[in-house]
Write a protein that holds these residues in place. Structure first.
Motif, short mmCIF file in Angstrom:
data_model
loop_
_atom_site.label_atom_id
_atom_site.label_comp_id
_atom_site.label_asym_id
_atom_site.label_seq_id
_atom_site.Cartn_x
_atom_site.Cartn_y
_atom_site.Cartn_z
N GLN A 102 2.85 4.16 -15.17
CA GLN A 102 1.46 3.81 -15.44
C GLN A 102 1.33 2.37 -15.92
N GLN A 103 2.34 1.86 -16.58
CA GLN A 103 2.30 0.48 -17.06
C GLN A 103 2.77 -0.55 -16.00
N ARG A 104 3.27 -0.10 -14.88
CA ARG A 104 3.78 -1.03 -13.85
C ARG A 104 2.60 -1.76 -13.20
N THR A 105 2.72 -3.07 -13.06
CA THR A 105 1.67 -3.89 -12.41
C THR A 105 2.00 -4.24 -10.97
N SER A 106 3.25 -4.17 -10.59
CA SER A 106 3.65 -4.51 -9.23
C SER A 106 4.84 -3.65 -8.83
N ASP A 107 4.79 -3.25 -7.58
CA ASP A 107 5.90 -2.45 -7.06
C ASP A 107 6.83 -3.25 -6.14
N ASP A 108 6.63 -4.59 -6.10
CA ASP A 108 7.39 -5.41 -5.13
C ASP A 108 8.89 -5.34 -5.36
N PHE A 109 9.28 -5.22 -6.62
CA PHE A 109 10.73 -5.25 -6.90
C PHE A 109 11.44 -3.99 -6.46
N THR A 110 10.68 -2.99 -6.14
CA THR A 110 11.31 -1.73 -5.77
C THR A 110 11.74 -1.68 -4.31
N ASN A 111 11.36 -2.68 -3.49
CA ASN A 111 11.70 -2.69 -2.06
C ASN A 111 12.28 -4.05 -1.70
N THR A 112 13.47 -4.08 -1.15
CA THR A 112 14.13 -5.35 -0.79
C THR A 112 13.41 -6.04 0.38
N LEU A 167 0.84 -1.20 0.00
CA LEU A 167 0.00 0.00 0.00
C LEU A 167 0.87 1.25 0.00
N GLN A 168 1.96 1.20 0.78
CA GLN A 168 2.87 2.35 0.83
C GLN A 168 3.50 2.60 -0.54
N MET A 169 3.95 1.52 -1.18
CA MET A 169 4.59 1.70 -2.49
C MET A 169 3.58 2.16 -3.55
N LYS A 170 2.33 1.70 -3.42
CA LYS A 170 1.32 2.14 -4.36
C LYS A 170 1.05 3.62 -4.20
N MET A 171 0.99 4.06 -2.95
CA MET A 171 0.77 5.49 -2.70
C MET A 171 1.97 6.29 -3.18
N GLU A 172 3.16 5.77 -2.99
CA GLU A 172 4.36 6.48 -3.48
C GLU A 172 4.34 6.59 -5.00
N ARG A 173 3.87 5.51 -5.67
CA ARG A 173 3.81 5.57 -7.14
C ARG A 173 2.75 6.59 -7.59
N THR A 174 1.62 6.60 -6.87
CA THR A 174 0.58 7.59 -7.22
C THR A 174 1.11 9.02 -7.03
N ASN A 175 1.80 9.20 -5.92
CA ASN A 175 2.37 10.53 -5.67
C ASN A 175 3.40 10.88 -6.73
N ARG A 176 4.17 9.89 -7.13
CA ARG A 176 5.19 10.15 -8.15
C ARG A 176 4.55 10.53 -9.48
N LEU A 177 3.45 9.85 -9.82
CA LEU A 177 2.76 10.20 -11.06
C LEU A 177 2.22 11.64 -10.99
N ALA A 178 1.71 12.00 -9.82
CA ALA A 178 1.21 13.38 -9.67
C ALA A 178 2.35 14.37 -9.82
N GLU A 179 3.50 14.06 -9.22
CA GLU A 179 4.65 14.96 -9.33
C GLU A 179 5.12 15.05 -10.79
N LEU A 180 5.14 13.89 -11.48
CA LEU A 180 5.57 13.91 -12.88
C LEU A 180 4.63 14.73 -13.76
N ALA A 181 3.32 14.59 -13.49
CA ALA A 181 2.35 15.35 -14.30
C ALA A 181 2.56 16.85 -14.09
N GLU A 182 2.76 17.24 -12.87
CA GLU A 182 2.99 18.66 -12.59
C GLU A 182 4.28 19.14 -13.22
N ALA A 183 5.36 18.29 -13.11
CA ALA A 183 6.65 18.68 -13.69
C ALA A 183 6.57 18.77 -15.21
N ILE A 184 5.81 17.85 -15.82
CA ILE A 184 5.67 17.88 -17.30
C ILE A 184 4.97 19.18 -17.73
#
Length: 445
Positions: free
Chosen positions: A309-319, A236-253
């Protein structure tokens, strides 16, 4: 007027003349001798014709220590020689034991049976009048050792030796059988007690084993639940981080497009681009400020957003996700529980039962030959008596002669006093002046 004659001194005096009394008795010596001889003949007749009574005895003493060593070394039944003698003595004095021997050997007691009496009544007469158990006097210290003497009195037509020796052997065998039965009961009770302790240890082991397995499985379930919760929280934490990252990227774009930044750049590069000069410059910029995200340019930002947006799992991003997966895999099976459940012979894992098992093995291996157990030593067996104890001929004849002598003297004294009283009566009559005639040699007395 008549005068009364004075009485002779021998009559007037109430005193007894011992010399005259002796002479009077002596004059009746034939009577005394006759009574004595008659009593002697009667006594001799009784002594020779009365039924004869014989007596036999047997003496028992404590057995040697080595005779009871096997029994005492068993550590189950303690029987010192003195106690064994007491037990045999109690068996000899037992009414039940005597009655049992009487019933088992009726052929030896035919003389004691009388018509109209039951078996118990005949035995009661025999037991009351014939058998006598004698113990040493505890007040006397001159006895060298403990002993038991059994005496039997019996008439002529009874085999007293066989009865006494047979009864002693019967009592010893009965007590030996009783000791064997007691030993067997004690051993069985001890084995039952040890079995109960071993069963209790086994039940305790089973309880502890089940408790341990339950604790291990419970700990695994708890650990698994905690890891599942942590995994869910991390995802859930990584999903929220990805959502936040997408929001940051949209604003930066949006910012990058408005500033016309398509490729990555820096604030310094943008400042130099506004100036007219050579572009052949390599610049190194060192500062401790974070460069805004829109300086990455729209191309890089859009590429990153598309990938997120195409990522299906964030498990690989955290050891930690991989570590949780490893721990969950290990919790799928508890090897310690499997080993506990697959134990074959669980008795070897019981604690503090080795001494109990050793005692069980020792008790089961006891092999005491009770048939050869010597409880007492027969110091003297009954032997054929030389002479009867009743009647005692010399004593009976002697007492008869003494009794006859006393009877004869008593009769002589009675005759003397009656005769003396008869002679004294005439002198007391009034008016009788005759002089009494003195006794002479021809006097009947």
């Amino acid at each position: 007027m008549n005068r009364t004659s004075p009485l002779p001194p021998s009559v007037a005096s109430d005193e007894i003349d011992l010399i005259e009394l002796f002479h009077a008795i002596w004059r009746q010596k034939k009577l005394i001798v006759g009574c004595t001889l008659l009593a002697g003949v009667l006594g001799a007749g009784y002594a020779f014709l009365a039924p004869k009574t014989y007596e036999v005895s047997s003496v028992l003493r404590p057995a040697a220590i080595n005779e009871l060593d096997a029994l005492n070394r068993s550590e189950v039944y303690k029987l010192p020689p003195a106690d064994a003698l007491v037990k045999v003595g109690a068996q000899l004095d037992s009414y039940e034991a005597r009655l049992g021997f009487f019933k088992d050997h009726e052929e030896l007691f035919q003389t004691f049976k009388k018509p109209g009496q039951s078996l118990e009544q005949s035995f009661e007469e025999f037991n009351r009048n014939s058998v006598n158990l004698i113990l040493p006097d505890p007040k006397k210290s001159d006895s060298l050792s403990s002993y038991i003497r059994l005496e039997l009195q019996y008439p002529t037509d009874v085999d007293g030796v066989a009865i006494l020796n047979g009864f002693v052997d019967y009592a010893i065998a009965a007590e030996r059988q009783q000791v064997g039965a007691d030993l067997k009961v004690i051993v069985n009770n001890r084995l039952s007690e040890l079995k109960g302790k071993i069963d209790a240890a086994r039940a305790n082991y089973d309880t502890e084993k089940e408790s341990k397995i339950a604790k291990l499985l419970e700990a695994d379930r708890l650990k698994r639940a905690q890891l599942q919760d942590e995994l869910s929280a991390l995802r859930l934490q990584m999903k929220m981080e990805r959502t936040n990252r997408l929001a940051e990227l949209a604003e930066a774009i949006t910012i990058a497009k408005s500033m016309g930044i398509r490729t990555p750049t820096t604030p310094s590069s943008m400042a130099d681009a506004t100036r007219n000069g050579s572009s052949q410059v390599m610049r190194t910029e060192v500062n401790n400020q974070k460069i805004p995200l829109y300086f990455m340019g729209t191309e890089a930002l859009e590429a990153e957003r598309s990938a997120l947006q195409q990522r299906t799992s964030d498990d690989f991003t955290n050891t930690r996700i991989a570590e949780i997966g490893k721990e969950l895999q290990l919790l799928e099976s508890n090897r310690e529980v499997e080993v506990l459940q697959k134990r074959g012979n669980e008795d070897i894992f019981l604690q503090d039962v080795e001494p109990l098992r050793a005692e069980v093995a020792r008790l089961r291996s006891l092999n005491i030959d009770m048939s050869n157990l010597k409880l007492v030593t027969i110091d003297r067996r009954a032997q054929e008596p030389v002479a009867p104890i009743k009647p005692k001929k010399p004593l009976v004849i002697g007492l008869s002669l003494v009794g006859g002598l006393l009877l004869g003297m008593m009769i002589a004294l009675i005759r003397y006093f009656i005769r003396s009283r008869g002679q004294a009566l005439p002198y007391t009559a009034l008016g009788d002046s005759s002089v009494p005639r003195r006794e002479g040699k021809n006097d009947p007395l």
